[in-house]
Design a protein around this motif. Structure first.
Motif, mmCIF file in Angstrom:
data_model
loop_
_atom_site.group_PDB
_atom_site.id
_atom_site.type_symbol
_atom_site.label_atom_id
_atom_site.label_comp_id
_atom_site.label_asym_id
_atom_site.label_seq_id
_atom_site.Cartn_x
_atom_site.Cartn_y
_atom_site.Cartn_z
ATOM 1 N N PRO A 96 -1.305 12.111 9.063
ATOM 2 C CA PRO A 96 -1.959 12.013 7.809
ATOM 3 C C PRO A 96 -1.796 11.022 7.007
ATOM 4 C CG PRO A 96 -0.404 14.217 7.461
ATOM 5 C CD PRO A 96 -0.820 13.815 8.561
ATOM 6 N N MET A 97 -2.543 10.360 6.510
ATOM 7 C CA MET A 97 -2.585 9.584 5.143
ATOM 8 C C MET A 97 -2.373 10.023 3.779
ATOM 9 S SD MET A 97 -3.437 5.684 7.039
ATOM 10 C CE MET A 97 -3.328 4.908 5.598
ATOM 11 N N ALA A 98 -1.919 10.130 3.258
ATOM 12 C CA ALA A 98 -2.526 10.754 1.852
ATOM 13 C C ALA A 98 -3.590 9.669 1.007
ATOM 14 C CB ALA A 98 -0.758 10.749 1.103
ATOM 15 N N MET A 99 -4.655 10.773 0.174
ATOM 16 C CA MET A 99 -5.042 9.554 -0.245
ATOM 17 C C MET A 99 -5.044 9.575 -2.031
ATOM 18 S SD MET A 99 -8.355 11.907 1.391
ATOM 19 C CE MET A 99 -9.569 10.342 1.543
ATOM 20 N N HIS A 133 0.998 -1.236 0.073
ATOM 21 C CA HIS A 133 -0.036 0.099 0.013
ATOM 22 C C HIS A 133 0.551 1.239 0.056
ATOM 23 C CE1 HIS A 133 -2.302 3.110 0.988
ATOM 24 N NE2 HIS A 133 -1.586 3.138 2.203
ATOM 25 N N ALA A 134 0.751 2.187 -1.273
ATOM 26 C CA ALA A 134 0.693 3.530 -1.108
ATOM 27 C C ALA A 134 -0.108 4.350 -0.710
ATOM 28 C CB ALA A 134 2.442 4.001 -2.119
ATOM 29 N N GLY A 135 -0.017 6.044 -0.665
ATOM 30 C CA GLY A 135 -0.413 6.712 -1.082
ATOM 31 C C GLY A 135 0.088 8.182 -0.979
ATOM 32 N N VAL A 136 -0.149 9.046 -2.098
ATOM 33 C CA VAL A 136 0.719 9.600 -2.092
ATOM 34 C C VAL A 136 -0.283 11.572 -2.335
ATOM 35 C CG1 VAL A 136 1.002 9.974 -4.361
ATOM 36 C CG2 VAL A 136 2.933 11.260 -3.215
ATOM 37 N N GLN A 137 0.307 13.049 -1.806
ATOM 38 C CA GLN A 137 -0.532 13.693 -2.087
ATOM 39 C C GLN A 137 0.403 14.481 -1.564
ATOM 40 O OE1 GLN A 137 -4.411 12.899 0.125
ATOM 41 N NE2 GLN A 137 -4.699 14.854 0.521
ATOM 42 N N ALA A 138 -0.604 15.907 -2.518
ATOM 43 C CA ALA A 138 0.735 17.365 -2.270
ATOM 44 C C ALA A 138 2.230 16.338 -2.161
ATOM 45 C CB ALA A 138 0.696 17.843 -0.825
ATOM 46 N N MET A 139 2.903 16.670 -1.523
ATOM 47 C CA MET A 139 4.540 16.798 -0.844
ATOM 48 C C MET A 139 4.671 15.814 0.125
ATOM 49 S SD MET A 139 5.406 20.342 -2.085
ATOM 50 C CE MET A 139 7.925 20.431 -1.964
#
Lengths: 238, 54
Positions: free
Chosen positions: B49-52, A145-151
């Protein structure tokens, strides 16, 4: 197998031809061919994974090109899964690539993923991620699992019952944010780490990020690894 | 911060006006805890926070 292609990884102590042959017999299901999926697909193809199953129902849009490095302006409006297949087939013709132009949901997840050795979660929403998670728990298939957002982003290696599942970590109700802000390079960082987790699992080399979550803040360039554990009341894995 | 006896991480999120419906990882004194964890004196809470996106 063309050994020259893999020469630089064959040089790793403990890798060798037997490990390379092992990789050539593995199947990886990549859920999502977007910001995370693009580097994952690229590095897994380059590493010589035997079969890549690329699943994405979207088409390439101009707004994807700040981060989805498999595509160019020539692929605009093409189905991502098909465009990704074309790209990695040029990178490594020795591997088998399957393009699945589908959105993963509860009705098709078993059929789509069956037979895969590992699943890489490169999706952009938690509803679909939880479908992957349920499959992973039901079948004992490992899930990166990974998530990424903004920086920023997070990464963990899920393999129940040894580790928590994704649902253990989530609130009961999630409000999705769309569209999500993102700097393209952040997706490259997290996708590269996902590819590493998959390669380590498939080769048996190194240690997977089990029972821990890596949290990366690219804005201040901080990395933290925090322990995570199963929720004894988890509706999915407990 | 000063909190009422029996206050949980969820209570603190409400006090700070942080959303409860976005994924987060909590550690208290470097141990992972859920949002219903009851905070104690001198607890050191970190909220990640966990990135979505993907």
């Amino acid at each position: 197998m063309n050994a020259s292609r893999y020469e630089r990884q064959l040089l790793l102590e403990g890798w060798g031809e037997s490990t390379q042959n092992k990789l050539s017999q593995k199947t990886v299901f990549v859920a999502g061919a977007g910001g995370l999926g693009a580097p994952v697909i690229h590095y897994l193809a380059a590493a010589g994974i035997g079969k890549l199953r690329i699943c994405d129902s979207d088409r390439v849009e101009i707004s994807n090109l700040n981060r989805q490095v498999l595509y160019t302006e020539n692929e605009l409006d093409e189905p991502k899964a098909r465009a990704a297949l074309k790209r990695v087939s040029k990178l490594n013709a020795e591997i088998d690539v399957e393009a699945l132009e589908e959105r993963v949901d509860a009705s098709n997840v078993n059929e789509l993923i069956a037979g895969s050795d590992i699943v890489v979660d490169c999706l952009d929403n938690y509803a679909s991620r939880l479908v992957l998670n349920q499959f992973a728990v039901n079948t004992g298939t490992p899930l990166v699992h990974a998530g990424v957002q903004a920086m920023y982003g997070q990464l963990t290696f899920i393999h129940t019952p040894i580790t928590p599942c994704l649902r253990c970590l989530l609130p009961d109700k999630i409000t999705e944010l769309s569209p999500k802000p993102i700097v393209g390079a952040a997706a490259g960082v997290m996708g590269g780490l996902q590819a590493m987790e998959a390669i380590k699992y498939l080769t048996g080399m190194g240690t997977n990020l089990a029972n821990e979550m890596l949290l990366w803040d690219g804005a201040d360039m901080n990395w933290q690894v925090v322990p995570i554990h199963r929720d004894t009341d988890c509706p999915v894995c407990s | 911060m000063d909190m009422a006896d029996g206050a949980t991480i969820d209570d603190l999120l409400a006090l700070l006006k942080l959303p409860v419906d976005t994924p987060k990882v909590f550690t208290v004194n470097d141990t992972n805890e859920k949002a219903d964890y009851v905070l104690n004196d001198n607890d050191f809470l970190k909220i990640f926070p966990m990135a979505m996106g993907g």
